[in-house]
Design a protein around this motif. Structure first.
Motif, PDB file in Angstrom:
ATOM      1  N   PRO A 188      21.031  -3.972  24.525  1.00 42.09           N
ATOM      2  CA  PRO A 188      20.140  -5.080  24.862  1.00 42.09           C
ATOM      3  C   PRO A 188      20.663  -5.854  26.075  1.00 42.09           C
ATOM      4  O   PRO A 188      21.865  -5.846  26.353  1.00 42.09           O
ATOM      5  CB  PRO A 188      20.178  -5.963  23.605  1.00 42.09           C
ATOM      6  N   THR A 189      19.749  -6.516  26.764  1.00 43.72           N
ATOM      7  CA  THR A 189      20.105  -7.298  27.940  1.00 43.72           C
ATOM      8  C   THR A 189      21.086  -8.414  27.588  1.00 43.72           C
ATOM      9  O   THR A 189      22.051  -8.667  28.296  1.00 43.72           O
ATOM     10  CB  THR A 189      18.837  -7.902  28.565  1.00 43.72           C
ATOM     11  N   ALA A 190      20.821  -9.104  26.480  1.00 36.49           N
ATOM     12  CA  ALA A 190      21.679 -10.208  26.028  1.00 36.49           C
ATOM     13  C   ALA A 190      21.834 -10.084  24.516  1.00 36.49           C
ATOM     14  O   ALA A 190      21.102 -10.715  23.759  1.00 36.49           O
ATOM     15  CB  ALA A 190      21.062 -11.545  26.393  1.00 36.49           C
ATOM     16  N   PRO A 191      22.770  -9.247  24.056  1.00 37.39           N
ATOM     17  CA  PRO A 191      22.929  -9.005  22.613  1.00 37.39           C
ATOM     18  C   PRO A 191      23.054 -10.303  21.822  1.00 37.39           C
ATOM     19  O   PRO A 191      23.731 -11.233  22.241  1.00 37.39           O
ATOM     20  CB  PRO A 191      24.216  -8.181  22.538  1.00 37.39           C
ATOM     21  N   ILE A 192      22.395 -10.342  20.700  1.00 39.36           N
ATOM     22  CA  ILE A 192      22.288 -11.555  19.906  1.00 39.36           C
ATOM     23  C   ILE A 192      23.639 -12.145  19.511  1.00 39.36           C
ATOM     24  O   ILE A 192      23.810 -13.356  19.469  1.00 39.36           O
ATOM     25  CB  ILE A 192      21.423 -11.281  18.662  1.00 39.36           C
TER      26      ILE A 192
END
Length: 199
Positions: A188-192
């Motif tokens: 993901p672009t910005a992992p949670i």
């Protein structure tokens, strides 16, 4: 019939969609609304679940998630289940496993609470108003490697809305998206767990 839904994403954290173990799930976000204090069953998940525009069992139904004008993910809908079924066991161990089925009722559990994901009461209400979980085992998820596809950007929604295309035009967009299937796993672009927020 070919039916394609395109929507803009504001976040790519690995939560919605959740892509793990060969399955893409859209179980949260894209749910219902609260209008004049009333809960309205609507949103992308609900529309697909009630076969509003097409029936995934007999038609080719696709979703294109756009992030910053790039194709982030593209999925053929291969199954739709009620939220109770998904969160009653199917979601176990997945990042989007934030609800639990307790005595037949969905409640917000402790998963991702510390990360402040969907903890606001109205966010929970909207999630639950979506009623359905959309699943795909036939998808392209590009995440941080999302791509601009020049030939189809004019069909993207301008705002937080969902555009629906059918038949020849839908198939044209589908064909363009399919060119980016690389059978690789993308982050993901910005992992949670790093970013800590889902919008």
């Amino acid at each position: 019939m070919t039916c394609l839904y395109i929507y803009r994403m504001t976040d790519d954290s690995g939560f919605a969609p959740c892509v793990e173990k060969g399955l893409l799930s859209l179980a949260c976000c894209k749910g219902g609304q609260i209008r004049n204090g009333k809960i309205v069953n609507t949103g992308l998940r609900h529309r697909i679940g009630i076969h509003r525009e097409a029936n995934y069992a007999t038609d080719d139904v696709y979703i294109l998630g756009v992030y910053k004008n790039k194709m982030l993910y593209f999925a053929k809908v291969t199954n739709v289940v009620m939220m109770e079924e998904y969160f009653g066991g199917m979601s176990k161990g997945r990042t989007d496993d934030i609800y639990s089925l307790v005595r037949g009722k969905l409640i917000r559990n402790q998963n991702l609470r510390n990360e402040d994901v969907h903890t606001e009461p109205d966010r929970v209400v909207k999630d639950l108003a979506g009623k359905y979980v959309v699943l795909s085992d036939d998808y392209i998820y590009l995440g941080e490697d999302a791509v601009v596809i020049d030939g189809i950007t004019q069909y993207y929604p301008n705002f937080q809305e969902t555009k629906v295309y059918t038949d020849e035009l839908a198939q044209k967009i589908v064909n363009e998206c399919m060119k980016y299937r690389d059978n690789k796993e993308h982050a993901p672009t910005a992992p949670i767990y790093k970013k800590g927020k889902c919008r």
